[in-house]
Write an enzyme that holds these catalytic residues in place. Structure first.
Site, PDB file in Angstrom:
ATOM      1  N   CYS A 109      33.392  21.632 -24.251  1.00 18.99           N
ATOM      2  CA  CYS A 109      33.028  22.264 -22.968  1.00 18.99           C
ATOM      3  C   CYS A 109      33.498  21.475 -21.743  1.00 18.99           C
ATOM      4  O   CYS A 109      33.362  21.955 -20.622  1.00 18.99           O
ATOM      5  CB  CYS A 109      31.534  22.506 -22.903  1.00 18.99           C
ATOM      6  SG  CYS A 109      30.944  23.443 -24.305  1.00 18.99           S
ATOM      7  N   HIS A 236      29.657  22.723 -15.720  1.00 15.19           N
ATOM      8  CA  HIS A 236      29.674  23.474 -16.977  1.00 15.19           C
ATOM      9  C   HIS A 236      28.359  24.252 -17.082  1.00 15.19           C
ATOM     10  O   HIS A 236      27.284  23.717 -16.825  1.00 15.19           O
ATOM     11  CB  HIS A 236      29.825  22.504 -18.148  1.00 15.19           C
ATOM     12  CG  HIS A 236      29.612  23.138 -19.475  1.00 15.19           C
ATOM     13  ND1 HIS A 236      30.178  24.356 -19.812  1.00 15.19           N
ATOM     14  CD2 HIS A 236      28.877  22.755 -20.554  1.00 15.19           C
ATOM     15  CE1 HIS A 236      29.800  24.682 -21.032  1.00 15.19           C
ATOM     16  NE2 HIS A 236      29.013  23.733 -21.502  1.00 15.19           N
ATOM     17  N   ASN A 266      26.472  30.166 -22.240  1.00 19.39           N
ATOM     18  CA  ASN A 266      27.413  29.043 -22.328  1.00 19.39           C
ATOM     19  C   ASN A 266      28.704  29.522 -22.998  1.00 19.39           C
ATOM     20  O   ASN A 266      28.730  29.750 -24.198  1.00 19.39           O
ATOM     21  CB  ASN A 266      26.760  27.910 -23.130  1.00 19.39           C
ATOM     22  CG  ASN A 266      27.680  26.710 -23.310  1.00 19.39           C
ATOM     23  OD1 ASN A 266      28.870  26.766 -23.028  1.00 19.39           O
ATOM     24  ND2 ASN A 266      27.120  25.619 -23.802  1.00 19.39           N
TER      25      ASN A 266
HETATM   26  N1  ACO Z   1      12.849  30.327 -28.448  1.00 17.81           N
HETATM   27  C1  ACO Z   1      11.643  29.757 -28.591  1.00 17.81           C
HETATM   28  N2  ACO Z   1      11.463  28.492 -28.975  1.00 17.81           N
HETATM   29  C2  ACO Z   1      12.564  27.755 -29.202  1.00 17.81           C
HETATM   30  C3  ACO Z   1      13.871  28.280 -29.066  1.00 17.81           C
HETATM   31  C4  ACO Z   1      13.988  29.635 -28.677  1.00 17.81           C
HETATM   32  N3  ACO Z   1      15.176  30.229 -28.515  1.00 17.81           N
HETATM   33  N4  ACO Z   1      14.755  27.319 -29.344  1.00 17.81           N
HETATM   34  C5  ACO Z   1      14.056  26.214 -29.645  1.00 17.81           C
HETATM   35  N5  ACO Z   1      12.726  26.491 -29.569  1.00 17.81           N
HETATM   36  C6  ACO Z   1      11.591  25.597 -29.830  1.00 17.81           C
HETATM   37  C7  ACO Z   1      11.950  24.392 -30.635  1.00 17.81           C
HETATM   38  O1  ACO Z   1      11.969  24.719 -32.038  1.00 17.81           O
HETATM   39  C8  ACO Z   1      10.830  23.432 -30.297  1.00 17.81           C
HETATM   40  O2  ACO Z   1       9.707  23.768 -31.076  1.00 17.81           O
HETATM   41  P1  ACO Z   1       8.766  22.608 -31.670  1.00 17.81           P
HETATM   42  O3  ACO Z   1       8.243  21.882 -30.471  1.00 17.81           O
HETATM   43  O4  ACO Z   1       7.758  23.384 -32.439  1.00 17.81           O
HETATM   44  O5  ACO Z   1       9.662  21.757 -32.507  1.00 17.81           O
HETATM   45  C9  ACO Z   1      10.509  23.789 -28.850  1.00 17.81           C
HETATM   46  O6  ACO Z   1      11.112  25.066 -28.596  1.00 17.81           O
HETATM   47  C10 ACO Z   1      11.046  22.794 -27.842  1.00 17.81           C
HETATM   48  O7  ACO Z   1      12.356  22.466 -28.224  1.00 17.81           O
HETATM   49  P2  ACO Z   1      13.246  21.483 -27.388  1.00 17.81           P
HETATM   50  O8  ACO Z   1      14.550  21.323 -28.098  1.00 17.81           O
HETATM   51  O9  ACO Z   1      12.481  20.261 -27.030  1.00 17.81           O
HETATM   52  O10 ACO Z   1      13.441  22.350 -26.049  1.00 17.81           O
HETATM   53  P3  ACO Z   1      14.233  21.977 -24.783  1.00 17.81           P
HETATM   54  O11 ACO Z   1      13.388  22.143 -23.608  1.00 17.81           O
HETATM   55  O12 ACO Z   1      14.995  20.698 -24.940  1.00 17.81           O
HETATM   56  O13 ACO Z   1      15.317  23.161 -24.710  1.00 17.81           O
HETATM   57  C11 ACO Z   1      17.619  23.525 -25.260  1.00 17.81           C
HETATM   58  C12 ACO Z   1      16.202  23.375 -25.794  1.00 17.81           C
HETATM   59  C13 ACO Z   1      17.674  24.758 -24.415  1.00 17.81           C
HETATM   60  C14 ACO Z   1      18.557  23.655 -26.449  1.00 17.81           C
HETATM   61  C15 ACO Z   1      17.981  22.273 -24.421  1.00 17.81           C
HETATM   62  O14 ACO Z   1      17.662  21.109 -25.120  1.00 17.81           O
HETATM   63  C16 ACO Z   1      19.440  22.248 -24.040  1.00 17.81           C
HETATM   64  O15 ACO Z   1      19.922  23.058 -23.289  1.00 17.81           O
HETATM   65  N6  ACO Z   1      20.185  21.242 -24.532  1.00 17.81           N
HETATM   66  C17 ACO Z   1      21.578  21.097 -24.216  1.00 17.81           C
HETATM   67  C18 ACO Z   1      22.373  22.087 -24.983  1.00 17.81           C
HETATM   68  C19 ACO Z   1      23.781  22.174 -24.532  1.00 17.81           C
HETATM   69  O16 ACO Z   1      24.078  21.994 -23.378  1.00 17.81           O
HETATM   70  N7  ACO Z   1      24.662  22.450 -25.483  1.00 17.81           N
HETATM   71  C20 ACO Z   1      25.997  22.756 -25.189  1.00 17.81           C
HETATM   72  C21 ACO Z   1      26.846  21.568 -25.025  1.00 17.81           C
HETATM   73  S1  ACO Z   1      28.465  22.070 -24.594  1.00 17.81           S
HETATM   74  C22 ACO Z   1      29.455  22.373 -25.985  1.00 17.81           C
HETATM   75  O17 ACO Z   1      30.245  21.554 -26.371  1.00 17.81           O
HETATM   76  C23 ACO Z   1      29.333  23.685 -26.658  1.00 17.81           C
END
Ligand code: ACO
Length: 311
Positions: A109, A236, A266
């Site tokens: 990305c 991004h 994304n």
């Molecule tokens: N709906 C409901 N609950 C969810 C979902 C969903 N879609 N996805 C995850 N959860 C749950 C998890 O299982 C977790 O449950 P638990 O506490 O029982 O274990 C809870 O929500 C909290 O999870 P976290 O991972 O702590 O949530 P967070 O606030 O960090 O948000 C997210 C998750 C959105 C993935 C965030 O961490 C994020 O955006 N990270 C960066 C991702 C990113 O940018 N990736 C792309 C990189 S670029 C590339 O190269 C493609």
């Protein structure tokens, strides 16, 4: 002094709109969770990486008022090539009718920042290139496990492209850049051949914020510019909370952010050009404005570039 400028732009999104409600009906998730944690409301699924790239590229060439054969350098940033061999840029080059060289670039990305910096440098190097088409195109839905709520709601498909034209007597497009990676972090975000994206979301989040902030300060120092001089911040489009965290640490107010992730999700390599083009089409940029492009991705890669719009 010679340099290049952006003379055309175009974007392409698949027709199929997938809303958060569509996920609600088949995964253990909710619209409110997705909006609160990511800022994403809907995204587009479909098409091929080459097909979207051709549509975005054709629009950019037309906007620049050029014939496709005038393009002598095509750089395609993608993480989701149509095939392993040949490069997807070969298909795009043939379908558009470009001349000269073409290659794919994969820096996940952060790829579009790498691609703009590489194309600008190749145009300035005096090695025969005059007009570059820089495309970011990805079809992440094809490598996303639609049963995994942790990734299914994030990733999507799209393409964006710009034309760079080299000119004698022009100021440089890229005023400063910082491209880097930490390859030891492979395990926090990857997809094996034929497999789906696996991600440690929280770790990616934490690392992304730190890398983008450090990298942005580095390019500002390099260029001798201040944050106040950035007219538009084009991050991004992964997660609105990451954008907020980075922008807050840099002290860039929301009215200077380019955001499309609420409707695109994304789209990896496409996300920065899609956001930039949206800002351009909403008349948010004037000639001479300083734009900060900021990306991060699997690898983990990062890239920042300060570019001067339309000079
Ligand atoms: N709906 C409901 N609950 C969810 C979902 C969903 N879609 N996805 C995850 N959860 C749950 C998890 O299982 C977790 O449950 P638990 O506490 O029982 O274990 C809870 O929500 C909290 O999870 P976290 O991972 O702590 O949530 P967070 O606030 O960090 O948000 C997210 C998750 C959105 C993935 C965030 O961490 C994020 O955006 N990270 C960066 C991702 C990113 O940018 N990736 C792309 C990189 S670029 C590339 O190269 C493609």
């Amino acid at each position: 002094m010679s340099g290049s400028s952006i003379t055309g732009w175009g974007s392409a999104l698949p027709e199929k709109v997938v809303t958060n409600a569509d996920f609600e009906s088949r995964l253990d998730t909710s619209d409110s969770w997705i909006v609160e944690r990511t800022g994403i409301r809907e995204r587009r699924f479909g098409g091929t990486t080459s097909g979207l790239a051709v549509d975005a590229g054709a629009a950019a060439i037309e906007r620049a008022g050029l014939e496709p054969s005038a393009i002598d350098l095509l750089v395609l940033s993608t993480t989701t090539p149509d095939m392993t061999v040949p490069a997807t840029s070969s298909t795009v080059h043939a379908q558009l009718g470009c001349s000269g060289a073409a290659f794919d670039l994969n820096a996940a990305c952060a790829g579009y920042v790498y691609a703009v910096v590489a194309a600008d440098a190749m145009l300035s190097a005096g090695i025969g290139f005059t007009k570059a088409l820089v495309i970011g195109s990805d079809t992440l839905s094809a490598i996303t496990d639609m049963e995994d709520r942790g990734t299914a709601v994030l990733f999507a498909d799209g393409a964006g492209a710009v034309v760079l034209e080299h000119r004698e007597e022009a100021s440089p497009l890229v005023l400063a850049s910082d491209l880097g990676l930490d390859g030891s972090l492979l395990s926090i975000l990857y997809a094996e051949h034929g497999g789906y994206m696996k991600m440690e979301g929280r770790e990616v989040f934490r690392r992304a914020v730190r890398a983008c902030v450090d990298s942005a300060f580095k390019v500002l120092r390099q260029a001798g510019l201040t944050v106040e001089e950035i007219a538009l911040f084009v991050p991004h489009q992964a997660n609105l909370r990451i954008v907020e965290a980075v922008a807050q640490r840099l002290s860039i107010p929301p009215e200077r952010w380019a955001i499309v992730l609420d409707t695109t999700g994304n789209t990896s390599s496409a996300s920065i050009p899609l956001a930039l083009i949206d800002a351009v089409e909403h008349d948010r940029l004037s000639s001479g404005d300083i734009v900060l492009l900021s990306g991060f991705g699997a690898g983990m890669t990062w890239g920042s570039a300060l570019v001067r719009w339309g000079a």
